[in-house]
Design a protein around this motif. Structure first.
Motif, PDB file in Angstrom:
ATOM      1  N   TYR A 112       0.868  -1.184   0.000  1.00 18.24           N
ATOM      2  CA  TYR A 112       0.000   0.000   0.000  1.00 18.24           C
ATOM      3  C   TYR A 112       0.899   1.226   0.000  1.00 18.24           C
ATOM      4  CZ  TYR A 112      -3.467   3.492   1.486  1.00 18.24           C
ATOM      5  OH  TYR A 112      -4.271   4.619   1.570  1.00 18.24           O
ATOM      6  N   ASN A 113       0.826   2.012  -1.086  1.00 21.69           N
ATOM      7  CA  ASN A 113       1.757   3.114  -1.341  1.00 21.69           C
ATOM      8  C   ASN A 113       0.995   4.405  -1.642  1.00 21.69           C
ATOM      9  OD1 ASN A 113       3.677   4.132  -4.163  1.00 21.69           O
ATOM     10  ND2 ASN A 113       4.315   4.442  -2.052  1.00 21.69           N
ATOM     11  N   PRO A 114       0.314   4.976  -0.623  1.00 22.03           N
ATOM     12  CA  PRO A 114      -0.428   6.212  -0.871  1.00 22.03           C
ATOM     13  C   PRO A 114       0.492   7.398  -1.138  1.00 22.03           C
ATOM     14  CG  PRO A 114      -0.422   5.710   1.466  1.00 22.03           C
ATOM     15  CD  PRO A 114       0.202   4.531   0.773  1.00 22.03           C
ATOM     16  N   HIS A 115       0.047   8.287  -2.025  1.00 23.83           N
ATOM     17  CA  HIS A 115       0.803   9.490  -2.347  1.00 23.83           C
ATOM     18  C   HIS A 115       0.517  10.571  -1.310  1.00 23.83           C
ATOM     19  CE1 HIS A 115       2.135  12.924  -4.961  1.00 23.83           C
ATOM     20  NE2 HIS A 115       2.991  12.011  -5.368  1.00 23.83           N
ATOM     21  N   PHE A 116       1.351  11.609  -1.296  1.00 26.95           N
ATOM     22  CA  PHE A 116       1.157  12.694  -0.328  1.00 26.95           C
ATOM     23  C   PHE A 116       0.181  13.756  -0.824  1.00 26.95           C
ATOM     24  CE2 PHE A 116       4.708  14.062  -2.973  1.00 26.95           C
ATOM     25  CZ  PHE A 116       4.381  15.379  -3.275  1.00 26.95           C
ATOM     26  N   HIS A 117      -0.269  13.673  -2.080  1.00 24.66           N
ATOM     27  CA  HIS A 117      -1.178  14.672  -2.634  1.00 24.66           C
ATOM     28  C   HIS A 117      -2.432  14.761  -1.762  1.00 24.66           C
ATOM     29  CE1 HIS A 117      -3.772  16.850  -5.406  1.00 24.66           C
ATOM     30  NE2 HIS A 117      -2.730  17.058  -6.202  1.00 24.66           N
ATOM     31  N   ALA A 118      -2.751  15.960  -1.302  1.00 22.21           N
ATOM     32  CA  ALA A 118      -3.816  16.138  -0.314  1.00 22.21           C
ATOM     33  C   ALA A 118      -5.185  15.703  -0.828  1.00 22.21           C
ATOM     34  CB  ALA A 118      -3.866  17.604   0.126  1.00 22.21           C
ATOM     35  N   GLU A 119      -5.424  15.841  -2.129  1.00 18.82           N
ATOM     36  CA  GLU A 119      -6.742  15.507  -2.677  1.00 18.82           C
ATOM     37  C   GLU A 119      -6.746  14.162  -3.396  1.00 18.82           C
ATOM     38  OE1 GLU A 119      -7.999  18.724  -5.131  1.00 18.82           O
ATOM     39  OE2 GLU A 119      -7.947  20.197  -3.512  1.00 18.82           O
ATOM     40  N   LEU A 120      -5.759  13.917  -4.237  1.00 19.03           N
ATOM     41  CA  LEU A 120      -5.752  12.695  -5.034  1.00 19.03           C
ATOM     42  C   LEU A 120      -5.225  11.494  -4.254  1.00 19.03           C
ATOM     43  CD1 LEU A 120      -4.426  14.107  -8.439  1.00 19.03           C
ATOM     44  CD2 LEU A 120      -6.793  13.757  -7.715  1.00 19.03           C
ATOM     45  N   GLY A 121      -4.412  11.735  -3.234  1.00 18.55           N
ATOM     46  CA  GLY A 121      -3.899  10.641  -2.416  1.00 18.55           C
ATOM     47  C   GLY A 121      -5.021  10.003  -1.607  1.00 18.55           C
ATOM     48  N   SER A 122      -4.945   8.707  -1.391  1.00 13.30           N
ATOM     49  CA  SER A 122      -6.024   7.977  -0.724  1.00 13.30           C
ATOM     50  C   SER A 122      -5.928   8.000   0.802  1.00 13.30           C
ATOM     51  CB  SER A 122      -6.024   6.522  -1.208  1.00 13.30           C
ATOM     52  OG  SER A 122      -4.758   5.907  -0.971  1.00 13.30           O
ATOM     53  N   TRP A 123      -4.770   8.427   1.336  1.00 14.40           N
ATOM     54  CA  TRP A 123      -4.579   8.328   2.774  1.00 14.40           C
ATOM     55  C   TRP A 123      -5.582   9.142   3.590  1.00 14.40           C
ATOM     56  CZ3 TRP A 123      -3.015   5.320   6.358  1.00 14.40           C
ATOM     57  CH2 TRP A 123      -2.915   5.822   7.661  1.00 14.40           C
ATOM     58  N   PRO A 124      -5.816  10.439   3.300  1.00 10.59           N
ATOM     59  CA  PRO A 124      -6.680  11.229   4.185  1.00 10.59           C
ATOM     60  C   PRO A 124      -8.074  10.633   4.374  1.00 10.59           C
ATOM     61  CG  PRO A 124      -5.495  12.671   2.693  1.00 10.59           C
ATOM     62  CD  PRO A 124      -5.247  11.267   2.220  1.00 10.59           C
ATOM     63  N   LYS A 125      -8.675  10.089   3.309  1.00 14.55           N
ATOM     64  CA  LYS A 125     -10.053   9.596   3.397  1.00 14.55           C
ATOM     65  C   LYS A 125     -10.140   8.106   3.716  1.00 14.55           C
ATOM     66  CE  LYS A 125     -12.200  13.021   0.341  1.00 14.55           C
ATOM     67  NZ  LYS A 125     -12.975  13.234  -0.911  1.00 14.55           N
ATOM     68  N   TRP A 126      -9.243   7.318   3.154  1.00 13.10           N
ATOM     69  CA  TRP A 126      -9.399   5.862   3.243  1.00 13.10           C
ATOM     70  C   TRP A 126      -8.241   5.133   3.914  1.00 13.10           C
ATOM     71  CZ3 TRP A 126     -11.283   4.423  -2.413  1.00 13.10           C
ATOM     72  CH2 TRP A 126     -12.553   4.983  -2.624  1.00 13.10           C
ATOM     73  N   GLY A 127      -7.161   5.810   4.189  1.00 13.90           N
ATOM     74  CA  GLY A 127      -5.955   5.134   4.638  1.00 13.90           C
ATOM     75  C   GLY A 127      -6.122   4.304   5.884  1.00 13.90           C
ATOM     76  N   ARG A 128      -6.729   4.864   6.904  1.00 10.10           N
ATOM     77  CA  ARG A 128      -6.903   4.126   8.163  1.00 10.10           C
ATOM     78  C   ARG A 128      -7.752   2.880   7.943  1.00 10.10           C
ATOM     79  NH1 ARG A 128      -4.471   4.732  13.356  1.00 10.10           N
ATOM     80  NH2 ARG A 128      -5.672   3.354  14.726  1.00 10.10           N
ATOM     81  N   GLN A 129      -8.780   2.999   7.107  1.00 11.36           N
ATOM     82  CA  GLN A 129      -9.635   1.850   6.826  1.00 11.36           C
ATOM     83  C   GLN A 129      -8.866   0.752   6.093  1.00 11.36           C
ATOM     84  OE1 GLN A 129     -12.593   4.944   5.351  1.00 11.36           O
ATOM     85  NE2 GLN A 129     -13.912   3.146   5.554  1.00 11.36           N
ATOM     86  N   VAL A 130      -7.939   1.157   5.225  1.00 12.32           N
ATOM     87  CA  VAL A 130      -7.112   0.166   4.534  1.00 12.32           C
ATOM     88  C   VAL A 130      -6.291  -0.626   5.551  1.00 12.32           C
ATOM     89  CG1 VAL A 130      -5.148  -0.145   2.963  1.00 12.32           C
ATOM     90  CG2 VAL A 130      -6.996   1.429   2.351  1.00 12.32           C
ATOM     91  N   LEU A 131      -5.639   0.065   6.470  1.00 10.60           N
ATOM     92  CA  LEU A 131      -4.820  -0.617   7.466  1.00 10.60           C
ATOM     93  C   LEU A 131      -5.669  -1.515   8.359  1.00 10.60           C
ATOM     94  CD1 LEU A 131      -2.264   2.127   8.586  1.00 10.60           C
ATOM     95  CD2 LEU A 131      -2.049   0.420   6.783  1.00 10.60           C
ATOM     96  N   GLU A 132      -6.843  -1.040   8.741  1.00 10.93           N
ATOM     97  CA  GLU A 132      -7.719  -1.851   9.600  1.00 10.93           C
ATOM     98  C   GLU A 132      -8.210  -3.095   8.872  1.00 10.93           C
ATOM     99  OE1 GLU A 132     -10.613   1.026  10.735  1.00 10.93           O
ATOM    100  OE2 GLU A 132      -9.389   1.833  12.390  1.00 10.93           O
ATOM    101  N   PHE A 133      -8.447  -2.967   7.563  1.00 15.21           N
ATOM    102  CA  PHE A 133      -8.861  -4.136   6.778  1.00 15.21           C
ATOM    103  C   PHE A 133      -7.779  -5.211   6.824  1.00 15.21           C
ATOM    104  CE2 PHE A 133      -8.368  -6.543   2.868  1.00 15.21           C
ATOM    105  CZ  PHE A 133      -9.617  -7.133   2.726  1.00 15.21           C
ATOM    106  N   PHE A 134      -6.538  -4.838   6.592  1.00 17.40           N
ATOM    107  CA  PHE A 134      -5.464  -5.829   6.564  1.00 17.40           C
ATOM    108  C   PHE A 134      -5.158  -6.377   7.960  1.00 17.40           C
ATOM    109  CE2 PHE A 134      -4.732  -3.902   2.413  1.00 17.40           C
ATOM    110  CZ  PHE A 134      -4.519  -5.031   1.638  1.00 17.40           C
ATOM    111  N   ALA A 135      -5.351  -5.547   8.982  1.00 15.47           N
ATOM    112  CA  ALA A 135      -5.130  -6.027  10.345  1.00 15.47           C
ATOM    113  C   ALA A 135      -6.144  -7.116  10.711  1.00 15.47           C
ATOM    114  CB  ALA A 135      -5.228  -4.866  11.323  1.00 15.47           C
TER     115      ALA A 135
END
Length: 375
Positions: A197-220
């Protein structure tokens, strides 16, 4: 007899950018001994990092220079000091070189500061599709590298470069990766496909701000996959100790490897180790696809991406429009990879121009040729 040329490979940003021009500096120093090659950086840590890589490559006649002033380094927030003030402070020093070669575009500021003598060369620091790097500062450089025809043609068509100011040289980072000892990949206790999982730092196009935590919780919570969480180095570069501590629960998970910006996040260790790429708009997708493999993209911004050249890489795998479908999306990406393989191969061919001459040598020769023409 003409005076010997002095060139400076300049690093004023994060360590990942070293990978996009260091092999060029080494090739020039070894093959053109009449040119004095120097590497200048803005932190002692970056100087040490470069020195270590050169030593691993077997050495090269290169002088390493730590740029002043020391007090500006206090404003780096634990990372690189501010780029513009460092350029302002060192404008006269940099103006004494015959060429300044850089993997980032902020160095174009030297022209606005009245520095006219050295050739300015931009090596790029990736071969991605995001429109941000295709911008007016490219016109300031005397020479702009292109990794392949896709990058070159877009810069030409949009008017950022001319045939005279653009050199298609391939991807020098691959030379550095191939010439250095391979770093050990993360080890997981349990078998299973490895997802990067390699999210970009772009504030709008990067997936981390909106979905990142959910991605990590899914894999956990998932027992099928192992996860490497290695975001773009800039995403957490200035994160506080408390912000980094929030990842402790994931870092201690037996199926999750967390790297918020270490050396392995830049040297393709993870892109080579992973079986599937999960991301958004990072150019690292092209490094991952040096070997065709499954991909899954996260459209957290709701972008209208079809037909947009800035999302060209989203043709290489399924695109998720909602994070609720992550599990099914991963299954689909693995199951349907053969449907995307031909597109991936074609995408790599247009992204990286490959020849029998190493990209680093081609890039060094392009700079030397430009210096000779300027003389």
């Amino acid at each position: 007899m003409a005076a010997a040329k002095r060139v400076c490979f300049l690093y004023i940003a994060q360590h990942h950018q070293v990978w996009h021009s260091l092999s060029v500096a080494v090739a020039m120093a070894r093959r053109w001994p009449t040119i004095k090659v120097e590497i200048a950086a803005t932190t002692p840590e970056l100087i040490d990092y470069v020195a270590g890589l050169i030593a691993e490559l077997g050495g090269a006649p290169i002088e390493l220079v730590l740029l002043p002033p020391a007090w500006l380094r206090r404003f780096g927030g634990g990372g690189a000091p501010p780029k513009a003030p460092m350029l302002i402070a060192n404008a006269r020093r940099l103006g004494r070189y015959d060429a300044v070669i850089t993997p980032e575009r902020t160095t174009a500021l030297l022209r606005r500061l009245g520095v006219r003598h050295p050739l300015l060369v931009y090596t790029q620091h990736g071969a991605g599709d995001r429109e941000g790097p295709f911008e007016p500062r490219l016109k300031v450089f005397d020479l702009v590298m292109a990794a392949g025809r896709k990058q070159r043609d877009r810069m030409l068509q949009e008017g950022w470069v001319t045939e005279d100011t653009c050199a298609m040289v391939g991807y020098p980072k691959f030379d550095l990766v191939d010439d250095l000892p391979q770093r050990p990949a993360p080890r997981f206790d349990q078998p299973g496909p490895v997802v990067l999982y390699n999210p970009h730092f772009h504030a709008e196009l990067g997936s981390w701000p909106k979905w990142g935590r959910q991605v990590l919780e899914f894999f956990a919570a998932n027992e099928r996959y192992n996860l490497i969480f290695a975001p773009h180095i800039r995403l957490f570069e200035t994160a506080s100790t408390e912000e980094r501590a929030a990842f402790k629960v994931f870092a201690e998970h037996p199926r999750i490897h967390v790297d918020l910006g270490g050396p392995a996040a830049a040297d393709m260790t993870y892109t080579k180790a992973a079986d599937l790429y999960l991301g958004d708009v990072s150019s690292q997708i092209y490094e991952f696809l040096r070997t065709p493999k499954p991909c899954l993209f996260l459209n957290s911004s709701g972008a209208s991406w079809c037909g947009d050249p800035s999302f060209h890489h989203w043709l290489f795998g399924p695109v998720l429009e909602t994070i609720d479908g992550l599990g099914a999306g991963l299954d689909e990406a693995f199951a349907t990879h053969e449907n995307y393989r031909e597109t991936q191969v074609w995408g790599i061919e247009e992204t990286f121009d490959v020849s029998n001459t190493p990209a680093s040598v081609r890039a060094a020769r392009a700079i030397v040729d430009k210096l000779e023409r300027a003389a």
